[in-house]
Design a protein around this motif. Structure first.
Motif, PDB file in Angstrom:
ATOM      1  N   LEU A  20       0.795  -1.217   0.000  1.00 33.76           N
ATOM      2  CA  LEU A  20       0.000   0.000   0.000  1.00 33.76           C
ATOM      3  C   LEU A  20       0.833   1.276   0.000  1.00 33.76           C
ATOM      4  N   TYR A  21       2.097   1.192   0.423  1.00 30.14           N
ATOM      5  CA  TYR A  21       2.929   2.386   0.574  1.00 30.14           C
ATOM      6  C   TYR A  21       4.272   2.229  -0.123  1.00 30.14           C
ATOM      7  N   PHE A  24      -9.689  -2.341   4.733  1.00 26.99           N
ATOM      8  CA  PHE A  24      -9.494  -2.807   3.361  1.00 26.99           C
ATOM      9  C   PHE A  24     -10.521  -3.888   3.014  1.00 26.99           C
ATOM     10  N   PRO A  43      -8.144   0.180  -0.168  1.00 21.03           N
ATOM     11  CA  PRO A  43      -7.237  -0.892  -0.601  1.00 21.03           C
ATOM     12  C   PRO A  43      -7.998  -2.195  -0.817  1.00 21.03           C
ATOM     13  N   LYS A  48      -3.890  -2.995  -2.164  1.00 22.50           N
ATOM     14  CA  LYS A  48      -3.459  -1.688  -2.673  1.00 22.50           C
ATOM     15  C   LYS A  48      -4.626  -0.989  -3.342  1.00 22.50           C
ATOM     16  N   GLU A  49      -4.533   0.296  -3.438  1.00 22.92           N
ATOM     17  CA  GLU A  49      -5.626   1.081  -4.013  1.00 22.92           C
ATOM     18  C   GLU A  49      -5.538   1.064  -5.554  1.00 22.92           C
TER      19      GLU A  49
END
Length: 399
Positions: A120-121, A306, A328, A398-399
């Motif tokens: 995610l980052y 999420f 996410p 993840k987005e």
């Protein structure tokens, strides 16, 4: 007679001189000694002649009396607290080590920690998330995050934080080169016993999805994090099979009123403390309903959670709704135990491992029963020995 009188007078005079002279000399000596004693006291600092002095012991300083002393590990404590708040503490790869780092041309004492890098980052985003927690200490990141490749490890992104009078902290985020497997166990909440013991023996990151308002749902949601198990909500949704009325307290159906659906999601999440996300239980019909799935994702966004698409239907719109809302999401690749037999579970795990080796990541779902969990316990340990890395569901979304 005169002689005798004179003799008596002389004798008396001699006696008076002898008896009165001795006390005078003694008194003089006593006075001299007293004066010398006073002089010695003044020059040598002895105790006075009036009130006796009592020597007081110095009290041992307490925390409150030394508050002006700077905690050189304050930076380390602040960053660890923020990592815990962001729920990254469970991603730590190794215990904190101590070393040195170069800051402004000088070697300084440093605490060093390593964490798995979630999908995610980016490492720079994580550095930016941690930065505000140390501003009050006068600290900041020393340099921009730079990737360094390490053979057999992956890519290491180092973030160094430092401040005046503080031990520095280096946090490494590791994007592994190892094949990763995300293992999700569904249908928890109905039992404990041998199945739970087998789960706790995995000793690798695992995410368990709990059906809310079942017999042990609330208990397990509280107990799982104590055993490094991540908690998800396994929300019942309409599928093709008939479900008896009242089988589930929360049950999403295709075409359901959006406000009603939102209340169902809220109620399910409220039963599960420590919950991080949600996936569908059944749902091969409900997950085709875009407005319904959008309502689910909107509520998850409000709760900073999420979504995992269990993919009970290839036509599911879960990912589409999640991307539109901005939460996410990830989806399952393999079911491990549609047939509850050790041979089937092992075969599916081999397929999961092969997919992970080829694509870098595989998401597999099994179920909370003794056969599956005891079989997985053995398979997981072997795959870990072969170099596979197990990760939580929160690491793969993840987005």
């Amino acid at each position: 007679m005169m002689t005798n009188k004179f003799s008596v007078i002389k004798l008396r005079n001699n006696e008076r001189g002898t008896l009165s002279g001795f006390p005078l000399i003694l008194l003089t000596l006593i006075l001299v000694a007293a004066v010398l004693g006073l002089l010695a006291h003044w020059f040598l600092g002895g105790p006075g002649l009036s009130t006796p002095q009592t020597i007081q012991s110095t009290p041992v300083p307490t925390v409150s009396t030394v508050s002006n002393v700077k905690d050189t590990d304050a930076l380390w404590h602040a960053l660890d607290a923020q990592l815990k708040t962001l729920d990254f503490e469970k991603l730590k790869i190794q215990s904190t080590a101590v070393g040195t780092a170069l800051v402004d041309g000088k070697n300084v004492n440093t605490h060093w920690e390593q964490y798995r890098l979630p999908n995610l980052y980016t490492a720079q985003q994580l550095s930016d998330l941690l930065g505000p927690s140390v501003i009050s200490l006068g600290a900041k990141p020393v340099y921009p995050v730079k990737p360094v490749g390490e053979s057999g490890v992956g890519t290491v992104y180092s973030c160094l934080f430092a401040g005046p009078g503080l031990n520095a902290v280096q946090i490494d985020w590791i994007a592994t080169s190892k094949p990763r497997i995300c293992l999700i166990i569904d249908d928890a909440g109905y039992q404990k016993g041998a199945a739970l013991e087998a789960l706790y023996d995995f000793k690798v990151p695992v995410t368990v999805s709990i059906i809310p308002h079942t017999e042990y749902s609330n208990f397990l949601a509280q107990d799982f994090p104590l055993h490094a198990v991540e908690v998800m909500c396994h929300l019942p949704m309409e599928g093709h099979d008939h479900v008896p009325a009242g089988a589930y307290k929360e049950y999403l159906k295709k075409g359901m009123d959006v406000e009603k659906a939102t209340e169902e999601v809220k109620a399910g999440l409220a039963d599960l403390p420590n919950c991080k996300g949600l996936n569908n239980h059944m749902g091969s019909v409900a997950t085709l309903d875009l407005p319904l799935m959008t309502a689910v994702c909107e509520e998850l966004k409000a709760e900073h959670m999420f979504m995992i698409d269990s993919r009970t239907s290839s036509k599911a719109v879960v990912s589409k709704a999640a991307h539109a809302v901005g939460i996410p999401v990830a989806q399952r690749e393999f079911f491990l135990d549609n047939t509850k037999a050790p041979g089937v579970v092992l075969k599916q795990m081999r397929l999961t491992a092969a997919f992970a080796k080829k694509h870098g990541l595989a998401v597999a779902i099994g179920h909370f029963n003794v056969i599956t969990l005891k079989t997985l316990k053995v398979a997981v340990q072997k795959l870990q020995d072969q170099g596979y890395q197990f990760v939580y569901a929160s690491e793969v979304v993840k987005e």
